[in-house]
Write a protein that holds these residues in place. Sequence first.
Motif, PDB file in Angstrom:
ATOM      1  N   MET A   1      50.539  43.664  44.203  1.00 56.36           N
ATOM      2  CA  MET A   1      49.365  44.310  43.658  1.00 56.36           C
ATOM      3  C   MET A   1      49.561  45.802  43.666  1.00 56.36           C
ATOM      4  N   LYS A   2      48.952  46.492  42.740  1.00 54.66           N
ATOM      5  CA  LYS A   2      49.278  47.893  42.608  1.00 54.66           C
ATOM      6  C   LYS A   2      48.414  48.772  43.494  1.00 54.66           C
ATOM      7  N   SER A   4      45.382  49.490  46.484  1.00 51.19           N
ATOM      8  CA  SER A   4      44.700  48.886  47.610  1.00 51.19           C
ATOM      9  C   SER A   4      43.237  48.655  47.292  1.00 51.19           C
ATOM     10  N   VAL A   7      43.180  45.101  46.401  1.00 47.11           N
ATOM     11  CA  VAL A   7      43.282  44.273  47.606  1.00 47.11           C
ATOM     12  C   VAL A   7      41.915  44.186  48.272  1.00 47.11           C
ATOM     13  N   PHE A   8      41.296  45.346  48.413  1.00 44.91           N
ATOM     14  CA  PHE A   8      39.993  45.417  49.057  1.00 44.91           C
ATOM     15  C   PHE A   8      38.985  44.585  48.284  1.00 44.91           C
ATOM     16  N   THR A  10      39.503  42.009  46.258  1.00 42.48           N
ATOM     17  CA  THR A  10      39.776  40.578  46.397  1.00 42.48           C
ATOM     18  C   THR A  10      39.271  40.074  47.735  1.00 42.48           C
ATOM     19  N   ALA A  11      39.588  40.818  48.791  1.00 49.47           N
ATOM     20  CA  ALA A  11      39.151  40.402  50.116  1.00 49.47           C
ATOM     21  C   ALA A  11      37.625  40.389  50.182  1.00 49.47           C
ATOM     22  N   PHE A  12      37.001  41.393  49.583  1.00 48.47           N
ATOM     23  CA  PHE A  12      35.539  41.465  49.609  1.00 48.47           C
ATOM     24  C   PHE A  12      34.925  40.261  48.923  1.00 48.47           C
ATOM     25  N   ALA A  14      36.247  37.304  48.320  1.00 49.24           N
ATOM     26  CA  ALA A  14      36.505  36.054  49.027  1.00 49.24           C
ATOM     27  C   ALA A  14      35.601  35.929  50.242  1.00 49.24           C
ATOM     28  N   LEU A  15      35.505  37.002  51.017  1.00 50.20           N
ATOM     29  CA  LEU A  15      34.718  36.917  52.244  1.00 50.20           C
ATOM     30  C   LEU A  15      33.229  36.832  51.937  1.00 50.20           C
ATOM     31  N   SER A  16      32.763  37.547  50.921  1.00 49.08           N
ATOM     32  CA  SER A  16      31.331  37.458  50.624  1.00 49.08           C
ATOM     33  C   SER A  16      30.982  36.074  50.092  1.00 49.08           C
ATOM     34  N   ALA A  17      31.926  35.415  49.407  1.00 54.62           N
ATOM     35  CA  ALA A  17      31.645  34.052  48.953  1.00 54.62           C
ATOM     36  C   ALA A  17      31.424  33.129  50.148  1.00 54.62           C
TER      37      ALA A  17
ATOM     38  N   PHE C 194      39.892  45.051  56.872  1.00 56.29           N
ATOM     39  CA  PHE C 194      38.556  44.905  56.311  1.00 56.29           C
ATOM     40  C   PHE C 194      37.870  43.652  56.844  1.00 56.29           C
ATOM     41  N   TRP C 198      33.795  42.777  59.462  1.00 58.85           N
ATOM     42  CA  TRP C 198      32.689  42.029  58.834  1.00 58.85           C
ATOM     43  C   TRP C 198      32.375  40.759  59.620  1.00 58.85           C
TER      44      TRP C 198
END
Lengths: 286, 203, 493
Positions: A1-2, A4, A7-8, A10-12, A14-17, C194, C198
């Motif tokens: 991935m180019k 960050s 990256v942030f 995607t992680a956000f 996934a985790l919020s789901a 991150f 959370w």
Amino acid sequence: MKSSALVFLTAFMALSASWGGFVLAPQIQLGRNAQAKTVPAGDLYPVARPGLANQGADVYRALGCVHCHSQQVRQDGVKCELVLTDAGTNTTATLAALGKLKPGLATAETLSGLPKTLMPLADMNAADPLLKVITGAGAKAEVHVTPTGPDIARQWGRRHTVAQDYVFDSPVQPGTRRAGPDLANVGARFPDRNWHLRHLYAPLAEVANSTMPPYRFLFEKRPVGSGPVPDALALPAGFAAEPGFEIVPTDAARALAAYLVSLRADSPLFEAPVTLPPAPATTAAK
Amino acid sequence: MSNGTQSMWNALDGEPTATLKAVPQWLIVAMLLLFLGSAVYFDARGGWFEPKVYGPYNSLANVESFQPPPPSGPDLNRGRKVFEATCSLCHNSDGAGKPALAPPLAGSDWVNTAGVNRLIRIPLLGFAPGPITVSGQTYDFPAGMTAFGSLSDDDIAAVLSYIRKLWGNNASPVTAEQVHAVRVEIGNRTQPNTVEELKSLPE
Amino acid sequence: MTAPPSNPPSAIDASCRLPLFGLFGGAAVCLALASGFGLIASLSFHKASLFADCAMLSYGRAYPAWSHLLVYGFCVPAGLGAGLWLLARLGRVEVAKPWLIAFGAKLWNLGVLVGLIGILAGDASGFEWFEMPRYAVIILLAAFLIITLCAFITHYGRSRRHEEADSPSGTEARFVTSEPTLYPSQWFVVAALFWFPWIFTTAGWLLHYFQVRGVVQVAVGWWYAGNLLNVWLPLTGLAATFYLLPKITGRPLQSQYLALFAFLTLVVFGTWTGMPAHAPLPAWMPTLSGGASLLALVPALAVVASAILTCRGSNVACLGGPLCYAKFGVVSFAVSSLLIALTACPLISRVTDFTWFNHGHATLRLYGFFVMTMTGAAYYILPRVSGIEICANRVRANFWLFVIGTLLFTLPLVAGGVTQGAKLLDPSILFLDTAKPAMMAFRMSTLGEVLIAAGSGLFLFNVLAVMAAWYRSVCRQAFANATARLETAEAQS
């Protein structure tokens, strides 16, 4: 991935789901449960624990009982059966009705030793026409719903535990390991608080070959005064204190015993239907 | 974008680099198969997000098909609760009545009747102040009896069935339908019963 | 003993020394302490009356102390340490504010200590993998946020540097689109930094401060545990693995897309695991978790494929060094993911629920994957940041102690759990007759715990030896400088 930022992001997402699915959604569905009504009696369930039992729940947590004991009952399936409760006055008509349901049932043997299980059913909807046939002949029958499963076969409960059972618990401790037996209904199996006190002090005194560690630090060994105090444990020989001394439970032990005696989870609910055996009939109002 | 094993970064300082090899096909296929399996599993056992569906039931209809029917006979438990909460204040928990408040229910000829028409009207409308004879004994209650028409048909049926079965009484239970029929007959009336009026009605 | 410093560390590595000494030092102490408490807990099963008069060492308190020390005392700081070093190295930038990170490490250790004391005193929360009392939650969160802040500053410092180095003078250098600038390990570390605040804040808030009602507590607790064990630990562990494997073998990582695939499937599917199949929750929750556990096999397969392809054809022998640790970690990660996926199947979870099986695969993931990978990373990183070599024999001894210990610890529990579960399913077998036969498996696993404790002690010794040797070399250098100045001053006068 180019970047960050990606990256942030995607992680956000996934985790919020999963936060929405496993934190927010359970709170919306179950977080505002208060008391529910049992079926069919309409009693409120669960009943809040008395104060000493509530303190006992805190002792349970502080001692870490949850790491050996679970407090949940599993259920594999459910059994539905037609049960004849009253043969009625006209036995010939009853036998004829039984014969219509299933040929082999129209024998005198079926009418003896009531209540008697007549046949298994798929569910309540299948029962309606059969019930009409029987009541038409003047007899009485009921449909019994019985959950099945290894936990229930072990008499650890009558139905699986559901969210409603834990509404007033803080913290909720269903447990994930059974180094000791399940405790969801231990108040129904062992309703005597003195049994629990003796078992906590010396498990081997109550259960042969028990692997549970003794919790002697929950008790005090005191010299007997003019006479034994009412709370002193009545232990068998080999576990009792030497003559002149008695074992007295501390407040923590008393609270824990009160909590264990209060543990029951067998009321029939909408999400956990079960036919309980009939309670003794109330005869006098007093 | 190049494929094959050509590195993307210059290995200037000895830090590791990564090639551009594509994800092997078998892995994508495995993921899709597992996803399909999970979807089938959720469809069969997930209950489709219903909060009242717990395993082993797999749908709300499944849970509903095991619900017990409403009780057909009189609910003496319910009747006892209504009695203790509402009636025992004046009639006493053992149905013996309290002086200057209420007559006894135990052995009362108003309770042990064959028909229930008069009996149902009593909690629905109450009694006006005045003398009343119960099982040969005359009482005079200066306050009469309060009406309890706000209780539901089920509650009134339950409590009447309860008092008809206890303390030596043994009469047939009262159903909610019977209570409802009487309520319809009464209509909007709020005036309490009088003894003469009730005696003129069929039992 | 340790050799004198051979090659002085680069500027980037030297900047990491202070924070990593703090993070890895505290982690090593906590790992050894955790093994101690684990042994104390296991002793309760071998002789039940051993701690009958001592509340603090009873099983119900020693076991949460073990899990607290292992996860929060070792796993999180070691993961942070490795992650920080990776961000610095791969970003080609010195770590930002090393003294602040070292302070954060000390604050974290304080929080772990406060939590440990609280658990032993009876304030444990009752939620597995989140046992600390409420007053420890704040300290740990503050420490993590301090370290995360410095890590993000380090990482942000990377992009400007790279662009400045590449851009020709006079042209706009802001967006470099020709080459990606991030190595897979960096994605994993950024996501992990991150992720943890959370899930930790959610769990701390909803379980301690604004406790939710009823069974939602266990839903939150299991969501947190699932994210911690099945997402956060793999994210930080795989970041180290994806660096160590290509770096030590000297071959490029195979491949960037496979690593991206592993990353995406890990964060998308792994986060939904956590609800056990038998949970007293509406059916959709354990079913979703079961499906997610099945799908969490996919990142494990991707990592195994990547590891095999990367290491194939390399002639580097691992000799019990960090490469061996990383390889064993990959295998353990795959096997534990497989065991978790098996429990997604209801027929199997019927047998394995409530048995030692779950403890077995959890410890396989913790010790076999994460502790091994982080220990290997520590043995790779610490010599480079301090300039002190660690004796290869001790590293190898540590490797074999951990490997044999982990295998002896987890495999008997897994097998014993299956037989225990099969017996629990048969109601005619008395409960005590199901628990007693599992004791044989438990005895073997305690033997494994002893070996792991020995390995932890050796790891602590090695880390302390590096730190001591570094301090000795600093003192020697300062002494040499002082005497040299004295001599020149004398010569001049």
